[in-house]
Design a protein around this motif. Structure first.
Motif, PDB file in Angstrom:
ATOM      1  N   ARG A 211      41.162  51.415  40.056  1.00  0.00           N
ATOM      2  CA  ARG A 211      39.887  50.672  39.828  1.00  0.00           C
ATOM      3  C   ARG A 211      39.786  49.773  38.523  1.00  0.00           C
ATOM      4  O   ARG A 211      39.146  48.527  38.481  1.00  0.00           O
ATOM      5  CB  ARG A 211      38.861  51.840  39.464  1.00  0.00           C
ATOM      6  N   LEU A 212      40.550  50.087  37.541  1.00  0.00           N
ATOM      7  CA  LEU A 212      40.756  49.311  36.416  1.00  0.00           C
ATOM      8  C   LEU A 212      41.476  47.957  36.612  1.00  0.00           C
ATOM      9  O   LEU A 212      41.097  46.930  36.222  1.00  0.00           O
ATOM     10  CB  LEU A 212      41.695  49.826  35.022  1.00  0.00           C
ATOM     11  N   ASP A 213      42.457  48.074  37.613  1.00  0.00           N
ATOM     12  CA  ASP A 213      43.112  46.813  37.965  1.00  0.00           C
ATOM     13  C   ASP A 213      42.053  45.820  38.696  1.00  0.00           C
ATOM     14  O   ASP A 213      42.317  44.793  38.661  1.00  0.00           O
ATOM     15  CB  ASP A 213      44.411  47.205  38.936  1.00  0.00           C
ATOM     16  N   GLU A 214      41.327  46.440  39.653  1.00  0.00           N
ATOM     17  CA  GLU A 214      40.660  45.673  40.547  1.00  0.00           C
ATOM     18  C   GLU A 214      39.295  45.134  39.527  1.00  0.00           C
ATOM     19  O   GLU A 214      39.090  43.792  39.876  1.00  0.00           O
ATOM     20  CB  GLU A 214      39.635  46.499  41.481  1.00  0.00           C
ATOM     21  N   LEU A 215      38.874  45.863  38.625  1.00  0.00           N
ATOM     22  CA  LEU A 215      38.076  45.225  37.555  1.00  0.00           C
ATOM     23  C   LEU A 215      38.644  43.996  36.695  1.00  0.00           C
ATOM     24  O   LEU A 215      38.132  42.952  36.659  1.00  0.00           O
ATOM     25  CB  LEU A 215      37.554  46.236  36.726  1.00  0.00           C
ATOM     26  N   ARG A 216      39.961  44.297  36.381  1.00  0.00           N
ATOM     27  CA  ARG A 216      40.589  43.210  35.722  1.00  0.00           C
ATOM     28  C   ARG A 216      40.781  42.148  36.466  1.00  0.00           C
ATOM     29  O   ARG A 216      40.636  40.646  36.142  1.00  0.00           O
ATOM     30  CB  ARG A 216      41.957  43.597  35.109  1.00  0.00           C
ATOM     31  N   ASP A 217      41.193  42.229  37.792  1.00  0.00           N
ATOM     32  CA  ASP A 217      41.365  40.846  38.791  1.00  0.00           C
ATOM     33  C   ASP A 217      39.899  40.185  38.868  1.00  0.00           C
ATOM     34  O   ASP A 217      39.991  38.978  39.145  1.00  0.00           O
ATOM     35  CB  ASP A 217      41.908  41.561  39.990  1.00  0.00           C
ATOM     36  N   SER A 218      38.926  41.011  39.032  1.00  0.00           N
ATOM     37  CA  SER A 218      37.605  40.399  39.236  1.00  0.00           C
ATOM     38  C   SER A 218      37.090  39.594  37.994  1.00  0.00           C
ATOM     39  O   SER A 218      36.519  38.584  38.079  1.00  0.00           O
ATOM     40  CB  SER A 218      36.446  41.430  39.344  1.00  0.00           C
ATOM     41  N   GLY A 219      37.669  40.127  36.877  1.00  0.00           N
ATOM     42  CA  GLY A 219      37.328  39.321  35.665  1.00  0.00           C
ATOM     43  C   GLY A 219      38.050  37.948  35.428  1.00  0.00           C
ATOM     44  O   GLY A 219      37.600  37.040  35.083  1.00  0.00           O
ATOM     45  N   ARG A 220      39.331  38.223  35.906  1.00  0.00           N
ATOM     46  CA  ARG A 220      40.054  36.872  35.763  1.00  0.00           C
ATOM     47  C   ARG A 220      39.595  35.765  36.732  1.00  0.00           C
ATOM     48  O   ARG A 220      39.247  34.588  36.368  1.00  0.00           O
ATOM     49  CB  ARG A 220      41.607  37.292  36.227  1.00  0.00           C
ATOM     50  N   ARG A 221      38.984  36.455  37.848  1.00  0.00           N
ATOM     51  CA  ARG A 221      38.514  35.340  38.849  1.00  0.00           C
ATOM     52  C   ARG A 221      37.172  34.707  38.409  1.00  0.00           C
ATOM     53  O   ARG A 221      37.000  33.384  38.198  1.00  0.00           O
ATOM     54  CB  ARG A 221      38.395  35.849  40.070  1.00  0.00           C
ATOM     55  N   LEU A 222      36.343  35.367  37.571  1.00  0.00           N
ATOM     56  CA  LEU A 222      35.010  35.096  37.240  1.00  0.00           C
ATOM     57  C   LEU A 222      35.195  34.115  36.029  1.00  0.00           C
ATOM     58  O   LEU A 222      34.689  33.229  35.769  1.00  0.00           O
ATOM     59  CB  LEU A 222      34.222  36.273  36.756  1.00  0.00           C
ATOM     60  N   GLN A 223      36.286  34.631  35.196  1.00  0.00           N
ATOM     61  CA  GLN A 223      36.506  33.571  34.117  1.00  0.00           C
ATOM     62  C   GLN A 223      37.226  32.244  34.397  1.00  0.00           C
ATOM     63  O   GLN A 223      36.776  31.107  33.628  1.00  0.00           O
ATOM     64  CB  GLN A 223      37.505  34.286  33.162  1.00  0.00           C
TER      65      GLN A 223
END
Length: 828
Positions: A211-223
């Motif tokens: 889940r931390l990996d999923e959040l990190r990937d989401s954060g990269r996309r949004l940024q």
């Protein structure tokens, strides 16, 4: 109705499905709804919903039937009702928590009530105050309301795509709690924190590694999508599905250093606070400051690249930190010239293996030839000044007068081309040796005795010897203003009851009684707060700050607190302390005592000169500003600028393009003025930055402080208790006699306030910087480098400033103790 038809007709659409919202509809649906709709369109998982638009709010009635239909289409059941104002989720103003949100709302009646509550919150006092603080026009703010299907979360929280605590852009931070994410925001539950630094995350507690990996990937996309670091609200439902509930810019981050293309990491030190300047520089001022600071460092044999970060002046010290020789001098240089905070961060940087010494080559080093020549000139100049201090003073003041006379613009500057050429030309008369080396001699004479008298001098004794220092042009300026205020007592009522700005306006019109201000401005009108910035008006342009200071002086009614008497007492105490300390030192350590005595006596003859160099340099800055404003007036007449002082938001090269090629810079100026206003509101400016955005000081362990006290560094001897007066702008400051002046920083433009203050507290500074030096000479205690002092201390709160302990004690019951200065501030 299709959106295109709505735009053509200009009709008011009152309710719109979130799926129909596009990113360019902020004025209709507000910032929050527009951003979430953009995320949904890009494939992110966002709860479905609808928006009650700004058009509905402007009509003043919630469209009940349309809301009911939209709610029914959504499937009914619990929903989240959230404000989505047009002035919300902005790059520099998030409005986090300023307007209302209602969760788990069920039923049409409660839904309508919640929508009305969100609309009313546009005018909630906290939202109004937030808009005021960020300079947002109330009339431009409108409220839409976002209604979304409620997520039933097992875990929820916030993801920051840059570390908001340190500013590091290569780290993300996740905060998580059980249940609703509001528990993270309002602090009502235990929160787990995870730092994602690029290495494989170690899942634990509420969040697994997956889940931390999923959040990190989401954060990269949004940024990547929004082009800047994001503050993201998220939730995992009971099926393990990740939902994104909000994404907005992180508004608190200090800007990144510019990309250099050189090996990282790099370390940048903020130079502005040395001059008592925490506010951003105007673009025109920055261009001048860069060359001035670079030239000053070059005179000491150092080559440092100066750069603009957030409108502040930073020097790239990376090459010096990695050089085997110069790195040994950096900590000592920080201690003397930049202060304890800079010293602490530089010690940390030098201990970082990423800044380990490299072979001595490449740019940014000390040049052996120039360094040796500088050393020889320095030795000659310093010895000469110490040997014959009176002659050195005479030479210095002759040079200051020569610079004053020579600063006048030559005849024949009749066009913008001529004036710009004058501004860009180097000052041919500059010959600093007669100014620089007497000042250096005085600073050395003032700092060396501390080590010679270790174990002999008691706490604060040397500071007492350095009090009441003569030959300081800034002290003389302050006392001249005091004398002027005493001559103006016949007009006391007028000067105390009329706002300073109105007095300044009347003075310029010639509608005020003559109080001798013209003579004062003729001598000191080239000064101002933040005076090293070419873009800042001088006192002779706008005397508003001078009238504010006169009013403060007129509030002094106790003859014993008269500034001239306080200064005289400090000088008497200094002479007596010097004689006693030298006699005691010579008995205990004859050789050291004689040397220390010689240096302390020379310090009293020379150390007051330290303000003279800057004082002299300001004459040419004032004339450059005058000529640039005339250029700005011509460009405004040609329609290339909106008004003459817009020129201060251009660089010299851009001004050249406007003058010679007719370049229209009005849109550039508007954007830079907005950025400047935003940066003026920034309260925390990093002392040192790494190239990845890390605020070096933020990663240091804070030093312990006694209970009820803030820790700083004692910089002017004494102990005083009084009501705090937090001041952000000296031009409008109201300081009562006996107040403890609390400021982010101070420069010579602030020092007239010292004459009525009981003590000084600042967030930055060095022991030898302007503010502490003048405080010592006035005999008031000073504690500097108190982190967040202007936010942690409230105006009116009773505080005790203890320079010997380096503390500021906050008393729990403001006003319970009669404010008074405890003892003579200069007493040993």
């Amino acid at each position: 109705m299709a959106m295109q038809a709505y735009c053509k007709k200009g009709a008011g659409m009152r309710v719109i499905a979130l799926s129909e919202v596009t990113g360019d509809m902020t004025e209709l649906v507000g910032g929050k709804a527009a951003r979430l709709a953009e995320l949904a369109r890009s494939g992110e998982r966002v709860p479905d919903g609808f928006c009650v638009t700004t058009a509905a709010h402007e009509r003043g009635v919630v469209p009940r039937a349309e809301v009911a239909q939209a709610y029914e289409r959504l499937g009914g059941g619990p929903v989240a009702v959230r404000s989505s104002a047009t002035a919300e989720d902005l790059p520099d103003a998030s409005f986090a928590g300023q307007q209302d949100t209602f969760l788990a709302v069920s039923g049409i009646a409660d839904l309508l009530t919640a929508i009305e509550g969100c609309q009313r919150s546009l005018h909630d006092p906290r939202a109004v105050a937030y808009r005021d603080a960020h300079g947002i026009d109330h009339a431009s703010a409108r409220m839409a309301v976002l209604v979304q299907r409620m997520v039933d979360p097992v875990t929820a929280g916030v993801l920051f795509t840059a570390n908001p605590l340190t500013g590091c852009r290569t780290e993300m931070m996740v905060e998580a709690a059980e249940g609703l994410g509001t528990a993270v925001v309002d602090g009502s539950a235990t929160v787990e924190r995870y730092i994602l630094d690029g290495s494989p995350p170690a899942g634990a507690g509420l969040l697994t590694a997956e889940r931390l990996d999923e959040l990190r990937d989401s954060g990269r996309r949004l940024q990547d999508r929004f082009g800047c670091p994001q503050d993201v609200e998220w939730a995992y439902d009971r099926q393990g599905v990740l939902w994104l509930l909000q994404s907005r810019p992180i508004t608190t981050l200090f800007p990144l250093p510019p990309e250099t293309g050189r090996p990282a990491p790099r370390v940048y030190l903020e130079f502005g606070h040395v001059q008592g300047m925490r506010q951003p520089a105007t673009p025109m001022g920055m261009s001048t400051l860069k060359s001035l600071v670079a030239a000053m460092l070059a005179s000491f044999g150092l080559t440092v690249e100066i750069t603009d970060i957030g409108g502040r002046l930073y020097g790239d010290l990376t090459d010096l930190a990695r050089h085997p020789s110069t790195r040994k001098r950096l900590v000592k240089l920080m201690a003397v010239d930049f202060g304890p905070r800079a010293q602490a961060v530089m010690e940390h940087v030098l201990a970082d293996p990423r800044f380990a010494p490299l072979p001595a080559s490449g740019p940014g080093r000390t040049a052996t030839g120039p360094a040796l020549r500088t050393a020889a000139r320095a030795a000659t100049g310093v010895v000469r000044a110490l040997a014959r201090p009176e002659a050195a003073r005479a030479r210095l003041f002759r040079e200051v007068e020569r610079l004053r006379v020579g600063s006048a613009a030559p005849a024949g500057l009749d066009t913008a081309v001529d004036r710009l050429r004058y501004v860009r030309d180097e000052d041919p008369s500059a010959s600093p040796d007669d100014i620089v080396w007497p000042i250096v001699a005085g600073m050395l004479a003032a700092t060396l005795p501390a080590s010679l008298l270790r174990g002999v001098a008691g706490p604060g004794e040397i500071d007492t010897v350095l009090g009441g220092m003569p030959h300081n042009v800034t002290i003389e300026m302050d006392l001249a203003l005091w004398r002027l205020s005493q001559q103006a007592t016949a007009h006391r009522h007028l000067l105390l009851t009329t706002p300073p700005h109105d007095l300044a306006t009347a003075y310029v019109r010639g509608a005020l009684p003559d109080i001798g201000l013209a003579a004062f401005l003729d001598r000191y009108g080239h000064r101002a707060a933040a005076e090293v910035d070419l873009g800042v008006p001088r006192w002779d342009e706008d005397p508003t700050p001078v009238f504010a200071m006169i009013a403060n002086y007129l509030r002094v009614t106790d003859p014993e607190q008269a500034p001239d008497r306080r200064f005289a007492r400090a000088a008497e105490a200094a002479e007596a302390a010097c004689a006693d300390l030298v006699a005691r030192a010579r008995r205990r350590r004859p050789v050291r005592g004689r040397i220390a005595g010689f240096l302390l006596r020379r310090a009293r003859m020379l150390a007051g000169l330290r303000e003279a160099g800057k004082f002299a340099g300001l004459y040419r800055l004032r004339e450059m500003r005058r000529q640039l404003l005339l250029v700005g007036a011509e460009l405004a007449e040609r329609g290339l600028l909106g008004r003459p002082d817009d020129i201060m938001f251009l660089t010299l090269d851009e001004t050249h393009a406007a003058v010679h090629d007719g370049a229209d810079h009005r849109s550039t100026v508007a954007a830079r003025r907005a950025t400047y206003r935003r940066e003026l509101r920034r309260q925390a400016v990093p002392v040192a930055l790494l190239s990845d955005g890390t605020d070096v000081e933020a990663v240091l362990a804070p030093p312990p402080a006694p209970d009820g006290a803030l820790r700083g560094v004692g910089a002017a001897a004494g102990r005083a208790t009084g009501p705090a007066r937090v001041v952000h702008d000296p031009a409008t400051a109201h300081v009562e006699p006996g107040d403890v002046l609390v400021a982010a920083t101070t420069d010579p433009g602030w020092t007239p306030l010292f004459l009525t203050a009981a003590a000084l507290v600042t967030e930055t500074g060095a022991v030898m910087a302007h503010g502490p030096t003048v405080a010592r000479e006035y005999g008031i205690p000073a504690v500097i480098c108190v982190p967040d002092a202007t936010r942690r201390i409230r105006t009116g709160q009773l505080v005790t400033v203890d320079a010997a302990a380096g503390t500021v004690t906050l008393h729990p019951a403001p006003g319970a103790v009669e404010p008074s200065v405890i003892g003579e501030a200069c007493a040993s």
